[in-house]
Design an enzyme around this catalytic site. Structure first.
Site, PDB file in Angstrom:
ATOM      1  CE  LYS A 147       1.442   0.537   2.271  1.00 56.79           C
ATOM      2  NZ  LYS A 147       1.099   1.018   0.916  1.00 56.79           N
ATOM      3  CE1 TYR A 198       2.416   2.640   4.887  1.00 54.02           C
ATOM      4  CE2 TYR A 198       4.215   1.172   5.492  1.00 54.02           C
ATOM      5  CZ  TYR A 198       3.608   2.011   4.578  1.00 54.02           C
ATOM      6  OH  TYR A 198       4.194   2.222   3.353  1.00 54.02           O
TER       7      TYR A 198
END
Length: 291
Positions: free
Chosen positions: A165, A161
Site C-alpha cells: 500500500k 500489506y
C-alpha cells in the site's frame, strides 16, 4: 450524485464484493458504464445487479496482476463501450502475520495482487490514453488507486500489506506527474470501512450498529471515488484522501524536514548529537497502527 459520471466508461477492479462492489454500484447510479472485474461469479453478480436496476455494466473475470489479462481488461472496456474514461484500482488481498513468521509465499502474493495488480491495469490504461492524445483526441481520464492507512502510517502484523500500500501511494504520486501531459489525473484513497478483509481482523470496530449511521459501511467511501472518476475533478491529481464514514481528509506524504549542514564530511562522532537535534526539531511521526 446522479449524472456526475454520465456515460463515462469506468473499469473497477476487485468489484465483486466489499468496497469495489459499492464503487461499481455508485458509479453506475451516477451514469457510468461499468466494467466489473473480479474473480469468478462475483463480478457477474454485481454486473447483473447493475443492469437489473437499469444501469449499464459488463463483467470481466480475471486476475489483474496478470500482465496479459490486465491488457485484455482495458481492451474489453474500449471494445464494449467505445472508450475508457476512468480506472478504479481496488483489487487486493491480505495475509496478515508478524514479520518473523511471514512466509515468502505470503509476501509475494500480497505484493503481486495489491501492487502489481495496480500497476498492470494502470500501465495498459495509460498506454491507451497516450495513444488517444497522440491522435489529437481529447482525454479527460481518471485513475483512482486504493492505498491504506497501513501504507501511510504502518500497521503491526501487516508488513507485506503495508509495503504494497505504501508502494501504491508512491506509484500514485509518480503516475500523476508522468500522465498529466496526456490529460490523466491520478489520485488515491486510504479508506476505513467494513470489508471481508477488515471485518474479521477488526470485528468489534467494524460491527454495524443496531441503529443510526453505519460509519463503517463500505458505501460511505464510494461518493469520493465517483467524484474523482468524474470530469469535474480535473484540477485534482497526485493526492491521497483518507475517508471513514462521513469524514474526508487529505493525507500528506513525506516532507523535507529540519536540516543539519556541514561544509565538510561529517565525523561519525558528530552524527549522534546532530541527529538528536534534528529529531528534537522535527514533528513526531504518526504512530504505527497497533503499536
Amino acid at each position: 450524485m446522479t449524472g456526475i459520471c454520465q456515460d463515462r466508461v469506468v473499469v473497477v477492479t476487485g468489484a465483486g464484493q466489499g468496497l469495489g462492489r459499492e464503487h461499481a454500484l455508485a458509479l453506475a447510479a451516477a451514469g457510468a458504464r461499468v466494467v466489473v472485474n473480479d474473480l469468478g461469479a462475483a463480478a457477474r453478480a454485481v454486473a447483473e445487479e447493475i443492469t437489473g436496476s437499469g444501469g449499464t455494466a459488463v463483467a470481466d473475470t480475471g486476475d489483474v496482476s496478470d500482465w496479459c489479462y490486465a491488457e485484455a481488461l482495458i481492451s474489453r472496456a474500449v471494445t464494449e463501450f467505445g472508450s475508457l474514461d476512468a480506472l478504479v484500482n481496488n483489487a487486493g488481498v491480505n495475509r496478515d502475520r508478524m514479520l518473523v513468521s511471514m512466509s515468502e509465499e505470503e509476501w509475494d502474493l500480497v505484493l503481486k495482487v495489491d501492487l502489481k495488480g495496480h500497476f498492470a491495469p494502470l500501465r495498459h490504461a495509460a498506454g491507451y490514453w497516450r495513444e488517444q492524445h497522440r491522435q489529437g483526441r481529447p482525454v479527460a481520464a481518471r485513475i483512482v488507486n486504493t492505498s491504506s492507512g497501513a501504507g501511510l502510517m504502518g500497521s503491526v502484523g501487516q508488513g507485506n500489506y503495508g509495503a504494497a500500500k505504501a508502494g501504491i501511494a508512491a506509484l500514485t504520486q509518480i503516475a500523476a506527474v508522468e500522465l498529466a501531459r496526456y490529460g490523466v489525473t491520478v489520485n488515491a484513497i486510504a479508506p476505513s470501512a467494513r470489508t471481508p478483509m477488515t471485518e474479521r481482523v477488526f470485528a468489534e470496530t467494524m460491527r454495524a450498529p443496531e441503529s443510526g449511521f453505519d460509519a463503517m459501511h463500505p458505501g460511505n467511501v464510494s461518493p469520493l471515488v465517483v467524484w474523482l472518476a468524474g470530469a469535474g475533478s480535473s484540477d485534482v491529481t497526485g493526492r491521497m484522501f483518507e475517508v471513514e464514514g462521513g469524514t474526508l481528509s487529505v493525507a500528506d506524504g513525506w516532507q523535507h524536514g529540519p536540516r543539519a549542514v556541514s561544509e565538510r564530511r561529517w565525523d561519525p562522532t558528530e552524527i549522534g548529537p546532530a541527529v538528536r537535534e534534528l529529531l528534537r526539531r522535527a514533528p513526531a511521526p504518526a504512530p504505527v497502527y497497533g503499536a
